[in-house]
Design an enzyme around this catalytic site. Structure first.
Site, PDB file in Angstrom:
ATOM      1  N   ARG A  46       0.804  -1.225   0.000  1.00  0.00           N
ATOM      2  CA  ARG A  46       0.000   0.000   0.000  1.00  0.00           C
ATOM      3  C   ARG A  46       0.836   1.275   0.000  1.00  0.00           C
ATOM      4  O   ARG A  46       0.310   2.367  -0.115  1.00  0.00           O
ATOM      5  CB  ARG A  46      -0.959  -0.002   1.192  1.00  0.00           C
ATOM      6  CG  ARG A  46      -2.163  -0.897   0.988  1.00  0.00           C
ATOM      7  CD  ARG A  46      -3.007  -0.969   2.223  1.00  0.00           C
ATOM      8  NE  ARG A  46      -2.292  -1.639   3.312  1.00  0.00           N
ATOM      9  CZ  ARG A  46      -2.266  -2.963   3.477  1.00  0.00           C
ATOM     10  NH1 ARG A  46      -2.916  -3.736   2.651  1.00  0.00           N
ATOM     11  NH2 ARG A  46      -1.596  -3.507   4.473  1.00  0.00           N
ATOM     12  N   HIS A  79       6.058 -11.170  -5.259  1.00  0.00           N
ATOM     13  CA  HIS A  79       5.181 -10.439  -6.177  1.00  0.00           C
ATOM     14  C   HIS A  79       5.563  -8.967  -6.164  1.00  0.00           C
ATOM     15  O   HIS A  79       5.646  -8.362  -5.109  1.00  0.00           O
ATOM     16  CB  HIS A  79       3.720 -10.617  -5.771  1.00  0.00           C
ATOM     17  CG  HIS A  79       2.768 -10.246  -6.857  1.00  0.00           C
ATOM     18  ND1 HIS A  79       2.653  -8.960  -7.326  1.00  0.00           N
ATOM     19  CD2 HIS A  79       1.909 -10.992  -7.598  1.00  0.00           C
ATOM     20  CE1 HIS A  79       1.750  -8.943  -8.299  1.00  0.00           C
ATOM     21  NE2 HIS A  79       1.284 -10.165  -8.475  1.00  0.00           N
ATOM     22  N   TYR A  82       2.254  -3.419  -6.748  1.00  0.00           N
ATOM     23  CA  TYR A  82       1.173  -3.123  -7.693  1.00  0.00           C
ATOM     24  C   TYR A  82       1.309  -1.741  -8.334  1.00  0.00           C
ATOM     25  O   TYR A  82       0.759  -1.488  -9.393  1.00  0.00           O
ATOM     26  CB  TYR A  82      -0.190  -3.199  -6.990  1.00  0.00           C
ATOM     27  CG  TYR A  82      -0.625  -4.602  -6.674  1.00  0.00           C
ATOM     28  CD1 TYR A  82      -0.584  -5.602  -7.648  1.00  0.00           C
ATOM     29  CD2 TYR A  82      -1.091  -4.942  -5.409  1.00  0.00           C
ATOM     30  CE1 TYR A  82      -0.986  -6.888  -7.368  1.00  0.00           C
ATOM     31  CE2 TYR A  82      -1.496  -6.233  -5.116  1.00  0.00           C
ATOM     32  CZ  TYR A  82      -1.445  -7.204  -6.099  1.00  0.00           C
ATOM     33  OH  TYR A  82      -1.847  -8.477  -5.816  1.00  0.00           O
ATOM     34  N   HIS A 119       3.957  -7.443 -12.959  1.00  0.00           N
ATOM     35  CA  HIS A 119       2.888  -7.172 -13.923  1.00  0.00           C
ATOM     36  C   HIS A 119       3.467  -6.303 -15.041  1.00  0.00           C
ATOM     37  O   HIS A 119       4.103  -5.292 -14.739  1.00  0.00           O
ATOM     38  CB  HIS A 119       1.732  -6.418 -13.255  1.00  0.00           C
ATOM     39  CG  HIS A 119       0.922  -7.278 -12.335  1.00  0.00           C
ATOM     40  ND1 HIS A 119      -0.201  -6.812 -11.700  1.00  0.00           N
ATOM     41  CD2 HIS A 119       1.060  -8.574 -11.952  1.00  0.00           C
ATOM     42  CE1 HIS A 119      -0.723  -7.784 -10.960  1.00  0.00           C
ATOM     43  NE2 HIS A 119       0.024  -8.856 -11.091  1.00  0.00           N
ATOM     44  N   GLU A 155       4.025 -11.590 -15.640  1.00  0.00           N
ATOM     45  CA  GLU A 155       2.769 -12.324 -15.465  1.00  0.00           C
ATOM     46  C   GLU A 155       1.799 -11.990 -16.597  1.00  0.00           C
ATOM     47  O   GLU A 155       1.694 -10.828 -17.001  1.00  0.00           O
ATOM     48  CB  GLU A 155       2.169 -11.927 -14.104  1.00  0.00           C
ATOM     49  CG  GLU A 155       0.886 -12.662 -13.770  1.00  0.00           C
ATOM     50  CD  GLU A 155       0.419 -12.398 -12.336  1.00  0.00           C
ATOM     51  OE1 GLU A 155       1.164 -11.730 -11.575  1.00  0.00           O
ATOM     52  OE2 GLU A 155      -0.683 -12.847 -11.988  1.00  0.00           O
ATOM     53  N   ASP A 189      -0.975 -17.035 -14.973  1.00  0.00           N
ATOM     54  CA  ASP A 189      -2.025 -17.025 -13.958  1.00  0.00           C
ATOM     55  C   ASP A 189      -3.276 -17.634 -14.594  1.00  0.00           C
ATOM     56  O   ASP A 189      -3.759 -17.131 -15.612  1.00  0.00           O
ATOM     57  CB  ASP A 189      -2.262 -15.567 -13.520  1.00  0.00           C
ATOM     58  CG  ASP A 189      -3.279 -15.444 -12.405  1.00  0.00           C
ATOM     59  OD1 ASP A 189      -4.368 -16.030 -12.541  1.00  0.00           O
ATOM     60  OD2 ASP A 189      -2.990 -14.760 -11.404  1.00  0.00           O
ATOM     61  N   HIS A 192      -6.279 -15.191 -14.908  1.00  0.00           N
ATOM     62  CA  HIS A 192      -6.061 -14.163 -15.936  1.00  0.00           C
ATOM     63  C   HIS A 192      -6.183 -14.761 -17.342  1.00  0.00           C
ATOM     64  O   HIS A 192      -6.765 -14.149 -18.243  1.00  0.00           O
ATOM     65  CB  HIS A 192      -4.676 -13.528 -15.782  1.00  0.00           C
ATOM     66  CG  HIS A 192      -4.470 -12.851 -14.455  1.00  0.00           C
ATOM     67  ND1 HIS A 192      -3.258 -12.346 -14.057  1.00  0.00           N
ATOM     68  CD2 HIS A 192      -5.340 -12.587 -13.443  1.00  0.00           C
ATOM     69  CE1 HIS A 192      -3.382 -11.816 -12.853  1.00  0.00           C
ATOM     70  NE2 HIS A 192      -4.626 -11.958 -12.456  1.00  0.00           N
ATOM     71  N   HIS A 227       0.389 -19.068 -11.346  1.00  0.00           N
ATOM     72  CA  HIS A 227      -0.521 -18.689 -10.264  1.00  0.00           C
ATOM     73  C   HIS A 227      -1.782 -19.516 -10.442  1.00  0.00           C
ATOM     74  O   HIS A 227      -2.372 -19.521 -11.523  1.00  0.00           O
ATOM     75  CB  HIS A 227      -0.850 -17.192 -10.324  1.00  0.00           C
ATOM     76  CG  HIS A 227       0.294 -16.323  -9.898  1.00  0.00           C
ATOM     77  ND1 HIS A 227       0.323 -14.972 -10.120  1.00  0.00           N
ATOM     78  CD2 HIS A 227       1.433 -16.630  -9.230  1.00  0.00           C
ATOM     79  CE1 HIS A 227       1.451 -14.475  -9.620  1.00  0.00           C
ATOM     80  NE2 HIS A 227       2.136 -15.462  -9.075  1.00  0.00           N
ATOM     81  N   ASP A 240     -10.451  -9.414 -13.504  1.00  0.00           N
ATOM     82  CA  ASP A 240      -9.428 -10.066 -12.691  1.00  0.00           C
ATOM     83  C   ASP A 240     -10.026 -10.347 -11.313  1.00  0.00           C
ATOM     84  O   ASP A 240      -9.782  -9.623 -10.367  1.00  0.00           O
ATOM     85  CB  ASP A 240      -8.204  -9.140 -12.598  1.00  0.00           C
ATOM     86  CG  ASP A 240      -7.054  -9.773 -11.842  1.00  0.00           C
ATOM     87  OD1 ASP A 240      -7.209 -10.925 -11.385  1.00  0.00           O
ATOM     88  OD2 ASP A 240      -6.020  -9.119 -11.698  1.00  0.00           O
ATOM     89  N   HIS A 242     -10.198 -13.322  -8.705  1.00  0.00           N
ATOM     90  CA  HIS A 242      -9.777 -14.668  -8.289  1.00  0.00           C
ATOM     91  C   HIS A 242     -10.856 -15.328  -7.438  1.00  0.00           C
ATOM     92  O   HIS A 242     -11.528 -14.672  -6.657  1.00  0.00           O
ATOM     93  CB  HIS A 242      -8.484 -14.591  -7.471  1.00  0.00           C
ATOM     94  CG  HIS A 242      -7.329 -14.023  -8.249  1.00  0.00           C
ATOM     95  ND1 HIS A 242      -6.053 -13.985  -7.757  1.00  0.00           N
ATOM     96  CD2 HIS A 242      -7.247 -13.488  -9.493  1.00  0.00           C
ATOM     97  CE1 HIS A 242      -5.243 -13.447  -8.656  1.00  0.00           C
ATOM     98  NE2 HIS A 242      -5.948 -13.132  -9.703  1.00  0.00           N
ATOM     99  N   GLU A 272      -3.345 -17.809  -5.188  1.00  0.00           N
ATOM    100  CA  GLU A 272      -3.664 -16.411  -4.820  1.00  0.00           C
ATOM    101  C   GLU A 272      -5.170 -16.304  -4.662  1.00  0.00           C
ATOM    102  O   GLU A 272      -5.788 -15.341  -5.088  1.00  0.00           O
ATOM    103  CB  GLU A 272      -3.227 -15.456  -5.931  1.00  0.00           C
ATOM    104  CG  GLU A 272      -1.755 -15.398  -6.199  1.00  0.00           C
ATOM    105  CD  GLU A 272      -1.442 -14.499  -7.387  1.00  0.00           C
ATOM    106  OE1 GLU A 272      -2.170 -14.562  -8.394  1.00  0.00           O
ATOM    107  OE2 GLU A 272      -0.479 -13.744  -7.302  1.00  0.00           O
TER     108      GLU A 272
HETATM  109 ZN   LIG Z   1      -1.478 -13.752 -10.335  1.00  0.00          ZN
HETATM  110 ZN   LIG Z   2      -0.065 -10.681 -10.085  1.00  0.00          ZN
END
Ligand SMILES: [Zn+2]
Ligand SMILES: [Zn+2]
Length: 358
Positions: A46, A79, A82, A119, A155, A189, A192, A227, A240, A242, A272
């Site tokens: 974050r 990972h 983000y 990503h 990914e 993934d 995805h 993933h 996206d 999951h 995930e």
């Molecule tokens: Zn993933």
């Molecule tokens: Zn990811």
């Protein structure tokens, strides 16, 4: 709850685990869940800034890996943050993302970690995918030059057109421009892949067809990890979202195929899926290891499990299907209007032609 690491599985099933209490704790967390491989964040997901790793924490991390028998070079796939978007057309922002990437890659190397999951990013509204993809590759080449050994693992993504990596060709195009191909890889993934429209679900043939396509376009030698997620939203939804294994639109069976496929034996297969606490991961690792032992698709226990899990996810699937159908209908209407316009224009010109003398 504590889970025991399987000694019989051929696969490296694992999960994205918490780093609460320090990065060295992630190793113990993974071990407690029975993970054979694992992922975590290197910094708070974050915030941009995190304090540097202390020597004490680095030593503890390495010691825990030794104790729990994880080889950080091949079993751990952190990972990426983000916020990192190396495709950002705003150069200042892309530069900031690059500094962040370098910081994370250095952390990997301090910890002895061999792979780093990233990503590919987004060209953002109005940006050109072709152009921004080149920018990404340029930054990756630079990052590889500035680090020693960590492999950057791109990914594949779910999402609309400006998202880079929603098609296998995007990843191939980036890899094509990377100078040192030993330092680049791909993470597939399952959620995805499915949400982007690839059919990995309807039959074993279609599952294998996807992997043939993957091999032709990218090449299996680049596959460094997967993933393992089900999908709350239907195929081609570009969402996206999951879902827990077996409860979504992918269902349990493709994960059984995966757990019978030698091609996935040596790489981290990381969950995930959404869980209230990490114990859910421990249970799903046991589920995957159980699927590995079921060879017969007609197995009664398997059928029972498939049905039980599909029931649990039914409400969410119906909601997401309704959303998807509504969107499709709206898009269909738009297309009809456009089509109507073209038709009326055509008929106008025909009329005009008709009234023309001759
Ligand atoms: Zn993933
Ligand atoms: Zn990811």
């Amino acid at each position: 709850m504590s889970f025991v690491k399987s000694v019989t599985t051929k696969y490296k099933f694992g999960a994205h685990v918490s780093t609460a209490g320090g990065i060295s704790k992630s190793v113990l967390n993974a071990n407690k869940l029975g993970c054979q491989s694992f992922a975590m964040f290197l910094k708070s997901p974050r915030k941009w800034e995190s304090p540097p790793l202390t020597d004490e924490e680095i030593d503890k991390f390495k010691l825990n890996c030794e104790k729990c028998k994880y080889d950080p070079l091949v079993d751990i796939l952190p990972h990426g943050h983000y916020f990192i978007n190396l495709c950002n057309p705003d150069e200042e922002k892309a530069q900031k993302a690059y500094s962040q990437l370098i910081d994370e890659l250095h952390r990997c190397e301090q910890l002895g970690i061999g792979h780093y999951n990233l990503h590919p990013g987004s060209a953002l509204k109005g940006g050109s995918v072709k152009l921004q993809l080149k920018q990404l590759a340029k930054y990756l080449n630079k990052a590889i030059g500035e680090t020693k050994f960590v492999i950057i693992v791109l990914e594949n993504m779910a999402g609309k057109d400006n998202i880079i990596g929603n098609q296998l060709e995007d990843l191939r195009d980036v890899i094509d421009i990377i100078d040192n191909k030993e330092r680049i890889g791909v993470c597939v993934d399952t959620c995805h892949t499915f949400a982007s429209g690839y059919d990995i679900q309807s039959s074993l043939e279609s599952f294998n067809k996807f992997w043939t396509q993957f091999d032709e376009i990218i090449g299996f030698n680049y596959l460094k990890s997967m993933h393992i997620n089900d999908s709350k939203a239907p195929r081609e939804s570009c969402q996206d979202l999951h879902e827990k294994l077996g409860q979504g639109f992918i269902g349990l069976e493709p994960f059984r195929w995966l757990a019978h496929d030698q091609r996935f034996e040596k790489i981290p297969l990381i969950l995930e899926t959404p869980h209230r606490d990490d114990n859910g991961y421990g249970e799903e690792i046991e589920l995957l290891q159980w699927l590995e032992t079921i060879d017969d698709p007609e197995n009664e226990e398997l059928k029972f499990k498939v049905e039980e899990l599909q029931k649990l996810g039914a409400k969410t699937r119906h909601e997401q299907q309704a959303k998807y159908d509504k969107k499709q209908a709206q898009q269909g209407k738009k297309r009809k209007v456009v089509g109507g316009d073209i038709l009326s224009q055509l008929s106008k010109t025909t009329k005009k032609k008709k009234v023309k003398p001759e």
